[in-house]
Design a protein around this motif. Structure first.
Motif, mmCIF file in Angstrom:
data_model
loop_
_atom_site.group_PDB
_atom_site.id
_atom_site.type_symbol
_atom_site.label_atom_id
_atom_site.label_comp_id
_atom_site.label_asym_id
_atom_site.label_seq_id
_atom_site.Cartn_x
_atom_site.Cartn_y
_atom_site.Cartn_z
ATOM 1 N N ALA A 94 0.870 -1.182 0.000
ATOM 2 C CA ALA A 94 0.000 0.000 0.000
ATOM 3 C C ALA A 94 0.899 1.221 0.000
ATOM 4 C CB ALA A 94 -0.865 0.006 1.256
ATOM 5 N N SER A 95 0.275 2.347 -0.277
ATOM 6 C CA SER A 95 1.018 3.591 -0.205
ATOM 7 C C SER A 95 1.039 4.099 1.243
ATOM 8 C CB SER A 95 0.338 4.591 -1.144
ATOM 9 O OG SER A 95 0.880 5.837 -0.980
ATOM 10 N N GLY A 96 -0.107 4.015 1.899
ATOM 11 C CA GLY A 96 -0.234 4.512 3.273
ATOM 12 C C GLY A 96 0.518 3.629 4.258
ATOM 13 N N LEU B 160 -0.152 4.128 -7.817
ATOM 14 C CA LEU B 160 -1.611 4.158 -7.626
ATOM 15 C C LEU B 160 -2.209 5.552 -7.801
ATOM 16 C CD1 LEU B 160 -1.429 5.399 -4.669
ATOM 17 C CD2 LEU B 160 -1.578 3.065 -3.874
ATOM 18 N N ARG C 286 -7.642 8.748 4.156
ATOM 19 C CA ARG C 286 -7.907 7.752 5.194
ATOM 20 C C ARG C 286 -9.123 8.227 6.004
ATOM 21 N NH1 ARG C 286 -5.390 4.653 2.806
ATOM 22 N NH2 ARG C 286 -3.535 3.486 3.407
ATOM 23 N N HIS D 98 -13.420 1.605 -0.043
ATOM 24 C CA HIS D 98 -11.957 1.714 -0.190
ATOM 25 C C HIS D 98 -11.467 1.001 -1.466
ATOM 26 C CE1 HIS D 98 -8.044 2.421 2.258
ATOM 27 N NE2 HIS D 98 -7.837 2.550 0.956
ATOM 28 N N MET E 297 1.613 -2.556 -7.845
ATOM 29 C CA MET E 297 1.908 -2.471 -6.402
ATOM 30 C C MET E 297 2.563 -3.763 -5.906
ATOM 31 S SD MET E 297 -1.655 -0.638 -5.279
ATOM 32 C CE MET E 297 -1.434 -0.596 -3.509
HETATM 33 O O1 LIG Z 1 -5.254 3.078 0.448
HETATM 34 C C1 LIG Z 1 -4.454 2.539 -0.248
HETATM 35 C C2 LIG Z 1 -3.042 2.622 -0.080
HETATM 36 O O2 LIG Z 1 -2.564 3.258 0.880
HETATM 37 O O3 LIG Z 1 -2.334 2.036 -0.900
#
Ligand SMILES: O=CC(=O)O
Length: 325
Positions: free
Chosen positions: A81-83, A106, A242, A290, A302
């Protein structure tokens, strides 16, 4: 010599990443999904088996307790994930463990969803769809009047990769003015025609507010009763960051009382959101589960980065997308 071992938490990890890992490592995919009641217990039970790498493809929090269970064999961790708000970064740092994530790839997919939510919320898709589904299409009445994007002011909270992709998409929508707020000046802002303003000014002037920033101690509940009180009555809030960026009880009140016009949410608190949560019942709150990065291409990209992060770190090299700890 036996192969190094990687644990992948989540049975839906794409094969694009799995195939890369399998070439060099012994892979174990935990056959769980977050929403299964015993998923956290399953992770805790399995992780102590001894792994060199960990792909944390889950929204459960990666805590010191779980890292202790993983033990000293663990040498590299990546989110898929990015977060990284679900990772206890202090605990990783304490153990000298490198962390990676999967940013940038993303940006376009998430920005697409932001535009979808803007239009869906501003143009009352939820009420419209309900009329169709219930067979109560009230042809010809004026109930369905929404808000225009043309001639509006769009406020981006967090002009990172996703925020910039949102602005690029909206260039064709005849927006009157783009503004953004954030911790730092962004060099891309000038070319994109976006001016930095203090957050209270963004709240006051924007017709659309798009939350594109990460969740941190500073951004938690950045949208609360006070900030909603500053926003225009006609404004539309979109959150693709978020759930924790928004005080959801305050948002419920603002939407219910007409303090703001509508909201479009890709992220909520909690996730999954219970269907009986009061916010679900609001006609002017358009919520999707989401799905920001949920395209085939994006999820494959990813997974490849996650795999490369682990493969590189286990060779003692910097990850493809490292997070400075
Ligand atoms: O919410 C999605 C992410 O953080 O990749």
């Amino acid at each position: 010599m036996s192969l190094k071992r990687v644990l992948i938490v989540n049975k839906m990890f794409p094969s694009s990443g799995l195939e890369l890992l399998k070439k060099e490592l012994e892979t174990t995919v935990l056959p769980i999904m977050d929403y299964e009641a015993d998923s956290l217990a399953t992770i805790k039970a399995k992780i102590s088996a001894g792994f060199d790498g960990l792909i944390w493809n889950t929204k459960h929090r990666l805590t010191g307790e779980i890292l202790d269970l993983a033990g000293s064999r663990l040498k590299a961790v990546t989110t898929n994930a990015s977060g990284i708000d679900h990772i206890d970064t202090d605990e990783l740092k304490k153990r000298n463990l490198p962390l990676g994530n999967t940013p940038s790839v993303l940006d376009n997919a998430v920005a697409d969803i932001a535009i979808g939510l803007m239009i869906g919320a501003a143009r009352r898709f939820k009420e419209g769809v309900k009329e169709i589904e219930t067979g109560e299409w009230k042809s010809g009445v004026q109930w369905s009047l929404g808000q225009d994007i043309a001639n509006s002011t769009v406020g981006i909270v967090g002009l990172g990769g996703i925020g910039q992709a949102v602005v690029r998409r909206l260039k064709g929508f005849d927006v009157a003015k783009f503004i953004y707020s954030g911790r730092t000046d962004k060099k891309e802002a000038k070319d994109l025609g976006v001016s930095r303003v203090p957050f209270p000014q963004l709240l006051k002037e924007s017709d659309f507010i798009i939350l594109c920033c990460p969740l941190t101690n500073e951004t938690k509940h950045i949208i609360n009763a006070d900030s909603l009180g500053i926003m225009k009555k006609t404004s539309v809030l979109v959150n693709i960051g978020r759930g924790g960026l928004v005080d959801q009880a305050a948002l419920y009140n603002a939407l219910k009382s007409g303090e703001i016009f509508a909201a479009g949410l890709d992220v909520t608190t909690p996730e999954p959101l219970n269907k009986d949560d009061p916010i679900v019942s609001l006609p002017n709150c358009y919520i999707i589960p989401h799905m920001g990065s949920a395209t085939v291409e994006t999820r494959n990209a990813m997974a490849k980065i996650s795999a490369e992060n682990i493969l590189l770190a286990l060779k003692g090299k910097p990850m493809m997308c490292p997070i400075p700890l």
